[in-house]
Design a protein around this motif. Structure first.
Motif, PDB file in Angstrom:
ATOM      1  N   PHE A 122       0.758  -1.311   0.070  1.00 52.96           N
ATOM      2  CA  PHE A 122       0.066   0.049  -0.086  1.00 52.96           C
ATOM      3  C   PHE A 122       0.743   1.289  -0.181  1.00 52.96           C
ATOM      4  CE2 PHE A 122      -2.105   3.446   2.014  1.00 52.96           C
ATOM      5  CZ  PHE A 122      -3.381   3.691   1.407  1.00 52.96           C
ATOM      6  N   ALA A 123       2.072   1.149   0.847  1.00 54.53           N
ATOM      7  CA  ALA A 123       2.694   2.512   0.843  1.00 54.53           C
ATOM      8  C   ALA A 123       3.443   2.631  -0.503  1.00 54.53           C
ATOM      9  CB  ALA A 123       3.911   2.218   2.009  1.00 54.53           C
ATOM     10  N   ALA A 124       3.884   1.606  -1.057  1.00 53.02           N
ATOM     11  CA  ALA A 124       4.554   1.722  -2.406  1.00 53.02           C
ATOM     12  C   ALA A 124       3.484   2.360  -3.502  1.00 53.02           C
ATOM     13  CB  ALA A 124       5.253   0.356  -3.063  1.00 53.02           C
ATOM     14  N   GLY A 125       2.316   1.798  -3.568  1.00 50.60           N
ATOM     15  CA  GLY A 125       1.380   2.079  -4.194  1.00 50.60           C
ATOM     16  C   GLY A 125       0.852   3.380  -4.139  1.00 50.60           C
ATOM     17  N   TRP A 126       0.996   4.126  -2.918  1.00 52.19           N
ATOM     18  CA  TRP A 126       0.331   5.150  -2.380  1.00 52.19           C
ATOM     19  C   TRP A 126       1.501   6.420  -3.187  1.00 52.19           C
ATOM     20  CZ3 TRP A 126       2.192   9.610   0.100  1.00 52.19           C
ATOM     21  CH2 TRP A 126       1.220  10.778   0.282  1.00 52.19           C
ATOM     22  N   PHE A 127       2.693   6.181  -2.525  1.00 47.28           N
ATOM     23  CA  PHE A 127       3.848   7.041  -3.126  1.00 47.28           C
ATOM     24  C   PHE A 127       3.804   7.116  -4.633  1.00 47.28           C
ATOM     25  CE2 PHE A 127       5.317   6.911   1.349  1.00 47.28           C
ATOM     26  CZ  PHE A 127       5.589   8.237   1.487  1.00 47.28           C
ATOM     27  N   TRP A 128       3.657   6.137  -5.269  1.00 44.90           N
ATOM     28  CA  TRP A 128       3.696   5.905  -6.769  1.00 44.90           C
ATOM     29  C   TRP A 128       2.553   6.952  -7.387  1.00 44.90           C
ATOM     30  CZ3 TRP A 128       0.183   5.549 -10.723  1.00 44.90           C
ATOM     31  CH2 TRP A 128       0.818   5.057 -12.212  1.00 44.90           C
ATOM     32  N   GLY A 129       1.297   6.952  -6.502  1.00 43.44           N
ATOM     33  CA  GLY A 129       0.187   7.587  -6.951  1.00 43.44           C
ATOM     34  C   GLY A 129       0.502   9.125  -6.722  1.00 43.44           C
ATOM     35  N   PHE A 130       1.060   9.442  -5.445  1.00 45.30           N
ATOM     36  CA  PHE A 130       1.353  10.885  -5.182  1.00 45.30           C
ATOM     37  C   PHE A 130       2.148  11.515  -6.325  1.00 45.30           C
ATOM     38  CE2 PHE A 130       3.432  14.235  -2.649  1.00 45.30           C
ATOM     39  CZ  PHE A 130       2.164  14.844  -2.481  1.00 45.30           C
ATOM     40  N   GLY A 131       3.265  10.906  -6.617  1.00 41.77           N
ATOM     41  CA  GLY A 131       4.114  11.248  -7.676  1.00 41.77           C
ATOM     42  C   GLY A 131       3.434  11.623  -9.024  1.00 41.77           C
ATOM     43  N   TYR A 132       2.717  10.609  -9.223  1.00 41.47           N
ATOM     44  CA  TYR A 132       1.805  10.453 -10.557  1.00 41.47           C
ATOM     45  C   TYR A 132       0.864  11.856 -10.685  1.00 41.47           C
ATOM     46  CZ  TYR A 132      -1.139   8.815 -14.442  1.00 41.47           C
ATOM     47  OH  TYR A 132      -1.765   8.819 -15.725  1.00 41.47           O
ATOM     48  N   PHE A 133       0.102  11.922  -9.544  1.00 38.79           N
ATOM     49  CA  PHE A 133      -1.012  12.847  -9.559  1.00 38.79           C
ATOM     50  C   PHE A 133      -0.428  14.199  -9.236  1.00 38.79           C
ATOM     51  CE2 PHE A 133      -3.637   9.108  -8.920  1.00 38.79           C
ATOM     52  CZ  PHE A 133      -4.365   9.181  -9.989  1.00 38.79           C
ATOM     53  N   LEU A 134       0.708  14.369  -8.567  1.00 37.80           N
ATOM     54  CA  LEU A 134       1.466  15.593  -8.134  1.00 37.80           C
ATOM     55  C   LEU A 134       1.840  16.158  -9.379  1.00 37.80           C
ATOM     56  CD1 LEU A 134       2.439  17.802  -5.925  1.00 37.80           C
ATOM     57  CD2 LEU A 134       4.358  16.512  -6.275  1.00 37.80           C
ATOM     58  N   ALA A 135       2.289  15.414 -10.351  1.00 34.01           N
ATOM     59  CA  ALA A 135       2.814  15.862 -11.752  1.00 34.01           C
ATOM     60  C   ALA A 135       1.571  16.173 -12.685  1.00 34.01           C
ATOM     61  CB  ALA A 135       4.043  14.974 -12.134  1.00 34.01           C
ATOM     62  N   GLY A 136       0.691  15.297 -12.286  1.00 38.13           N
ATOM     63  CA  GLY A 136      -0.489  15.325 -13.349  1.00 38.13           C
ATOM     64  C   GLY A 136      -1.500  16.185 -13.172  1.00 38.13           C
ATOM     65  N   VAL A 137      -2.063  16.679 -11.882  1.00 40.96           N
ATOM     66  CA  VAL A 137      -2.919  17.558 -11.567  1.00 40.96           C
ATOM     67  C   VAL A 137      -2.564  18.791 -11.008  1.00 40.96           C
ATOM     68  CG1 VAL A 137      -4.484  16.090 -11.768  1.00 40.96           C
ATOM     69  CG2 VAL A 137      -3.661  16.461  -9.649  1.00 40.96           C
TER      70      VAL A 137
ATOM     71  N   PRO B 271      -0.825  25.477  -1.879  1.00 40.89           N
ATOM     72  CA  PRO B 271      -0.093  24.463  -1.592  1.00 40.89           C
ATOM     73  C   PRO B 271      -0.931  23.408  -1.083  1.00 40.89           C
ATOM     74  CG  PRO B 271       0.907  26.609  -0.621  1.00 40.89           C
ATOM     75  CD  PRO B 271      -0.682  26.835  -1.128  1.00 40.89           C
ATOM     76  N   PHE B 272      -2.078  23.575  -0.267  1.00 42.67           N
ATOM     77  CA  PHE B 272      -2.846  22.388   0.354  1.00 42.67           C
ATOM     78  C   PHE B 272      -3.588  21.606  -0.836  1.00 42.67           C
ATOM     79  CE2 PHE B 272      -2.728  25.585   3.652  1.00 42.67           C
ATOM     80  CZ  PHE B 272      -2.210  25.055   4.688  1.00 42.67           C
ATOM     81  N   ALA B 273      -4.149  22.733  -1.961  1.00 37.79           N
ATOM     82  CA  ALA B 273      -4.720  22.100  -3.096  1.00 37.79           C
ATOM     83  C   ALA B 273      -3.696  21.317  -4.093  1.00 37.79           C
ATOM     84  CB  ALA B 273      -5.434  23.116  -4.172  1.00 37.79           C
ATOM     85  N   MET B 274      -2.372  21.558  -3.900  1.00 39.76           N
ATOM     86  CA  MET B 274      -1.594  21.093  -4.739  1.00 39.76           C
ATOM     87  C   MET B 274      -1.004  19.818  -4.133  1.00 39.76           C
ATOM     88  SD  MET B 274       1.857  22.769  -6.554  1.00 39.76           S
ATOM     89  CE  MET B 274       3.036  21.938  -7.753  1.00 39.76           C
ATOM     90  N   THR B 275      -1.077  19.615  -3.054  1.00 46.33           N
ATOM     91  CA  THR B 275      -0.686  18.306  -2.540  1.00 46.33           C
ATOM     92  C   THR B 275      -1.721  17.475  -1.944  1.00 46.33           C
ATOM     93  OG1 THR B 275      -0.396  19.504  -0.384  1.00 46.33           O
ATOM     94  CG2 THR B 275       1.550  19.298  -1.663  1.00 46.33           C
ATOM     95  N   GLY B 276      -2.852  18.287  -1.528  1.00 46.13           N
ATOM     96  CA  GLY B 276      -4.068  17.397  -0.874  1.00 46.13           C
ATOM     97  C   GLY B 276      -4.790  16.715  -1.872  1.00 46.13           C
ATOM     98  N   MET B 277      -5.085  17.040  -3.342  1.00 48.56           N
ATOM     99  CA  MET B 277      -5.694  16.458  -3.979  1.00 48.56           C
ATOM    100  C   MET B 277      -4.678  15.245  -4.592  1.00 48.56           C
ATOM    101  SD  MET B 277      -8.334  15.646  -5.873  1.00 48.56           S
ATOM    102  CE  MET B 277      -9.390  17.103  -6.057  1.00 48.56           C
ATOM    103  N   PRO B 278      -3.537  15.314  -4.902  1.00 57.65           N
ATOM    104  CA  PRO B 278      -2.485  14.103  -5.149  1.00 57.65           C
ATOM    105  C   PRO B 278      -2.499  13.073  -3.947  1.00 57.65           C
ATOM    106  CG  PRO B 278      -1.593  16.062  -5.860  1.00 57.65           C
ATOM    107  CD  PRO B 278      -2.690  16.526  -5.177  1.00 57.65           C
ATOM    108  N   ALA B 279      -2.919  13.648  -2.848  1.00 56.49           N
ATOM    109  CA  ALA B 279      -2.630  12.494  -1.575  1.00 56.49           C
ATOM    110  C   ALA B 279      -3.909  11.770  -1.673  1.00 56.49           C
ATOM    111  CB  ALA B 279      -2.690  13.464  -0.463  1.00 56.49           C
TER     112      ALA B 279
END
Length: 560
Positions: A102-117, A136-144
């Motif tokens: 789960f941790a690996a999948g979450w960090f993968w998704g955080f990188g993917y969506f941080l760069a994507g949205v 800053p909250f929107a930029m990190t909160g949505m990817p998280a």
């Protein structure tokens, strides 16, 4: 008689050089080294622990996002998702395999969506004095939040003990199912589905006509994960076979797409002309009521112009192009004076109405203006039914109001009210289905069931997001809607990217970001309903069963 020593062969003794093993060719040596490199890299990835493992997942996710618009680095999607698979493999050897996966999948998704949205945060700078602190909250909160979905995909994949291609098919199916859920849970956000990487060209995305955006994603995910097919911890490394399958599959996908594009199209009616207006109004001016008249004239400037006497003209203005147009008698009179006689205006608008309780309600709307016996008037409207949470309405209004954030939404306290649903409108002798901005990202929601129109109209305003990847990704999703339905689309965007798209997803004309102007061209013909248009996501579900079949006999891992 004793034979003499050394005389048992009929010829001279062989040279030691001739007895040596034949040397492999340079090409064989290259492939051997490449295979070894991939196998070794996979082994190192599986062995990573702690922060190094999380960093590898994060960087792989970042790389995957670069496969989307505007970069379209498709090989990086293969690198990204192959690393995703290998990290899941490595989790099975950990003391807490599910938590590790789960941790690996979450960090993968955080990188993917941080760069994507990331571009979502730009909207808070339009009214920077009020909302910049939230960026800053929107930029990190949505990817998280979105990363929870990829974390779940990794978590669910852990218990299955499959190797080789069955393992890849299983992981691809699980990942695609989670993408489908992401597109539906909490109103859904199917942004940057993996298959969207192929929407940079009409040829790459043609097969969406059969199985839609989710089916295209399933195929893209499988091909991108293919290089990891021979790199499992218990697989005999055959890394190059995975690469071959990925390259061959991608080539077939594009070849099929090119063949479909080459098929003849039905003839259209050249008398139906669309005039798509892109006024390029800065967002600060667009939301300022003091600029209403100036903005109206900017759009009128690109709307004027004669057409042949037997032509039917459709002029299209972007989202919120003329707020309260239905109440603006002077504006309607100006349209009547300046537009050709056989013309229809399809304008993004804002309208207000009284609810059953007598309270005033506001709608993000499209107004259809036609000639009537009493002059130009709004003859039909469409109200946006799939609203953007927080941006257009507050789902937990009382809470946001209590902390002073009620001003996040426009037009009174609660923002816009939702319309009844998709709609097909008849105007000027044709039938079209309108969509407003965000609504165009949802597959199989372009028009009401059983009311197939002749074309699609999308009005949007991406000026909130500046010169970022957001408007370009948004356009790719619009292209997929045309391919899925077989319907041409006229897309008017305030600052871009406006486009005229045919039923096969080809961009017949477009206006770049921040270019004021218009597109004027005959309306392309509608195609016969493609498979996806007739059966929707059922085709995707059947594909999922096919991918999951090899895993049905898999035994869950003994480790929990």
């Amino acid at each position: 008689m004793r034979a003499r020593s050394g005389n048992c062969a009929s010829g001279p003794p062989l040279s030691p050089r001739l007895l040596a093993k034949p040397r492999s060719s340079g090409l064989d040596s290259f492939f051997s080294r490449l295979s070894g490199l991939l196998a070794g890299s996979a082994e190192k990835l599986r062995a990573l622990k702690g922060w190094r493992r999380r960093l590898a997942a994060f960087l792989a996710g970042l790389a995957g996002a670069l496969a989307m618009a505007p970069v379209y680095a498709l090989p990086l999607l293969a690198v990204s998702l192959s690393v995703f698979v290998i990290l899941i493999d490595g989790a099975k050897a950990h003391a807490r395999p599910r938590a590790s996966a789960f941790a690996a999948g979450w960090f993968w998704g955080f990188g993917y969506f941080l760069a994507g949205v990331y571009w979502m945060a730009f909207s808070f700078f339009v009214q920077a004095d009020q909302f910049a602190w939230m960026a800053p909250f929107a930029m990190t909160g949505m990817p998280a939040f979105l990363a929870l979905f990829t974390g779940v995909a990794a978590l669910v994949s852990v218990p299955f003990e499959k190797t080789g291609w069955a393992r890849i098919a299983l992981f691809a199916a699980i990942f695609a199912m989670v993408e489908y859920l992401r597109g539906h849970i909490l109103t859904g956000l199917p942004w940057n589905l993996a298959g969207q990487a192929l929407a940079g060209s009409a040829a790459g995305s043609q097969t969406a006509a059969w199985y839609g955006a989710y089916g295209l994603s399933l195929v893209a995910i499988f091909l991108a994960m293919a290089p990891a097919a021979g790199l499992g911890p218990r697989d005999k490394p055959h890394a190059l076979s995975g690469l071959v399958v990925m390259l061959a599959g991608t080539a077939v996908l594009y070849a099929v797409g090119a063949a479909r594009l080459a098929l003849p199209d039905p003839e259209g009616d050249a008398r139906n002309i669309v005039r798509i207006v892109q006024p390029n109004i800065p967002q600060r001016e667009k939301i300022d009521w003091d600029y209403w008249a100036k903005n109206f004239e900017r759009q009128m400037e690109h709307s004027r112009g004669a057409v042949p006497p037997d032509a039917q003209l459709y002029v299209i203005w972007p989202e919120n192009g003329a707020p309260l147009l239905e109440e603006a008698a002077t504006a309607l009179q100006a349209i009547g004076d300046d537009f050709p006689e056989n013309s229809v205006l399809i304008a993004g608008a804002v309208r207000r109405a009284r609810g059953a309780e007598g309270a005033e309600r506001w709608y993000n709307s499209i107004a259809v203006v036609e000639e009537t016996p009493r002059g130009r008037a709004v003859t039909a409207h469409y109200d946006k039914h799939h609203l953007v949470p927080v941006g257009e309405y507050l789902p937990f209004f009382e809470f946001f109001k209590s902390i002073g954030l009620a001003a996040l939404t426009p037009y009174q306290d609660r923002g816009f009210y939702a319309g009844a649903g998709p709609k097909t409108i008849e105007a000027g002798g044709t039938r079209f289905s309108p969509m407003i901005c965000y609504e165009a990202i949802f597959p199989h929601a372009s028009y009401p069931a059983g009311e197939r129109p002749g074309w699609l109209v999308v009005v949007t305003n991406d000026a909130w997001y500046g010169d970022t990847s957001g408007p370009r990704q948004h356009l790719d999703m619009a292209r997929l809607r045309s391919i899925e339905t077989g319907l041409p689309m006229a897309r008017s965007a305030n600052t871009g990217i406006s486009a005229l798209i045919d039923g096969k997803g080809r961009m017949l004309a477009r206006l770049a970001l921040y270019q004021a102007g218009k597109i004027e061209a005959p309306l392309p013909p509608a195609l016969p309903p493609p498979l996806y248009d007739r059966f929707g996501d059922w085709v995707f579900f059947v594909m999922l069963l096919g991918f999951l079949a090899p895993a049905l006999a898999a035994k869950p891992s003994a480790r929990k």
